[in-house]
Motif scaffolding. Structure first.
Motif, PDB file in Angstrom:
ATOM      1  N   ALA A 107      40.580  15.310 114.732  1.00 57.10           N
ATOM      2  CA  ALA A 107      40.920  14.903 116.091  1.00 57.10           C
ATOM      3  C   ALA A 107      39.883  15.359 117.111  1.00 57.10           C
ATOM      4  CB  ALA A 107      42.289  15.441 116.467  1.00 57.10           C
ATOM      5  N   LEU A 108      39.304  16.543 116.913  1.00 60.98           N
ATOM      6  CA  LEU A 108      38.221  17.046 117.763  1.00 60.98           C
ATOM      7  C   LEU A 108      37.024  17.350 116.885  1.00 60.98           C
ATOM      8  CD1 LEU A 108      39.974  19.524 120.259  1.00 60.98           C
ATOM      9  CD2 LEU A 108      39.529  17.083 120.551  1.00 60.98           C
ATOM     10  N   ARG A 109      35.846  16.937 117.353  1.00 62.83           N
ATOM     11  CA  ARG A 109      34.629  17.057 116.550  1.00 62.83           C
ATOM     12  C   ARG A 109      33.581  17.873 117.292  1.00 62.83           C
ATOM     13  NH1 ARG A 109      34.052  10.645 114.833  1.00 62.83           N
ATOM     14  NH2 ARG A 109      36.194  10.388 114.046  1.00 62.83           N
ATOM     15  N   GLY A 110      33.839  19.149 117.448  1.00 59.63           N
ATOM     16  CA  GLY A 110      32.850  20.015 118.076  1.00 59.63           C
ATOM     17  C   GLY A 110      32.834  19.937 119.589  1.00 59.63           C
ATOM     18  N   GLU A 168      35.439  10.807 123.906  1.00 56.73           N
ATOM     19  CA  GLU A 168      35.628   9.594 123.107  1.00 56.73           C
ATOM     20  C   GLU A 168      35.731  10.002 121.648  1.00 56.73           C
ATOM     21  OE1 GLU A 168      32.639   6.648 123.746  1.00 56.73           O
ATOM     22  OE2 GLU A 168      33.106   6.382 125.869  1.00 56.73           O
ATOM     23  N   THR A 169      36.797   9.583 121.006  1.00 60.45           N
ATOM     24  CA  THR A 169      37.047   9.865 119.577  1.00 60.45           C
ATOM     25  C   THR A 169      36.714  11.310 119.205  1.00 60.45           C
ATOM     26  OG1 THR A 169      34.852   9.001 118.930  1.00 60.45           O
ATOM     27  CG2 THR A 169      36.740   7.468 118.893  1.00 60.45           C
ATOM     28  N   GLY A 170      37.225  12.229 120.023  1.00 60.59           N
ATOM     29  CA  GLY A 170      37.117  13.643 119.696  1.00 60.59           C
ATOM     30  C   GLY A 170      35.805  14.310 120.041  1.00 60.59           C
ATOM     31  N   GLU A 171      34.950  13.641 120.793  1.00 60.89           N
ATOM     32  CA  GLU A 171      33.654  14.208 121.152  1.00 60.89           C
ATOM     33  C   GLU A 171      33.400  14.051 122.644  1.00 60.89           C
ATOM     34  OE1 GLU A 171      30.501  13.641 117.731  1.00 60.89           O
ATOM     35  OE2 GLU A 171      31.492  11.728 118.113  1.00 60.89           O
TER      36      GLU A 171
END
Length: 234
Positions: free
Chosen positions: A16-19, A208-211
């Protein structure tokens, strides 16, 4: 005041979250904007430890929060008014407010802050003995914000405070947010009304999409053609 570094959160196999990395300086308003599912609510829930991040760091006033329990985080001066309001529907307005101060032991201070909440949201004084589940949607949102403020936070997380509310109620809530900010409380604001959020934000991040895909001052993002097209309906 708040420093989030490389935050990763999974829901099962879904990342769900990418850094995600962001900062909230002392006394400032920081907005998170983005489409539904971008990771805004997940970010707030990870900061307040309503969910456990997979990796990354969340530091509040120099202290790592990812190992603490939510009530310990409240005790450090961070409060969260969640999406959906999260009030206790079977309790009265006064009981909800008093639960916002459940870690405090200063009875006179609690009473004074309750009066302050009534000055911010006069309708709550009229509804003080009313069961919260019988309030209108706008009144419930006011109660959610007021209850969070009863803990005397240094940083307030707000998730969609204007969602589904009448325009005049939205105006009242945003005026209160301006007043609270002017009194030195920092705000991390997730808000579907991107125009309103950017108007009061010192800084903002676009998810957007976890970033994080864009950041800048509120004014810069308000003027950005990409933001205006994607989130401001232009």
């Amino acid at each position: 005041m708040l420093s989030v570094k490389d935050l990763v959160v999974h829901y099962g196999a879904i990342e769900a979250l990418r850094g995600v990395s962001l900062e909230v300086p002392e006394g400032q308003v920081v907005a998170l904007i983005g489409a539904n599912g971008a990771g805004k609510t997940t970010t707030l829930r990870a900061v307040s430890r309503m969910l456990r991040p997979t990796s990354g760091s969340v530091r509040f006033r120099g202290e790592e929060l990812t190992r603490l329990m939510p009530h310990d985080i409240v005790a450090r001066g961070l409060a969260h008014a969640p999406e959906g309001r999260g009030i206790f529907l079977n309790l009265t307005v006064k009981e909800n407010l008093d639960l916002g101060a459940f870690l405090r032991r200063d009875g006179d201070g609690i009473a004074a802050d309750r009066e302050r909440m009534f000055s911010l949201f006069p309708i709550l004084r009229e509804r003080m003995s009313q069961v919260a589940g019988t309030l209108s949607g706008g009144e419930q949102q006011m109660l959610s914000v007021a209850r969070a403020l009863m803990s005397r936070p240094k940083l307030l997380l707000l998730d969609e405070p204007s969602l589904g509310l009448a325009p005049q109620v939205v105006e009242r809530i945003f005026q209160v947010l301006r007043d609270v900010s002017a009194q030195g409380v920092a705000l991390l604001l997730v808000e579907q009304n991107a125009h309103k959020a950017l108007q009061i934000a010192h800084r903002a991040y676009v998810l957007e999409t976890g970033e994080v895909v864009m950041t800048g001052t509120g004014a810069e993002l308000l003027a950005s053609p990409e933001v205006r097209k994607a989130y401001l309906g232009e």
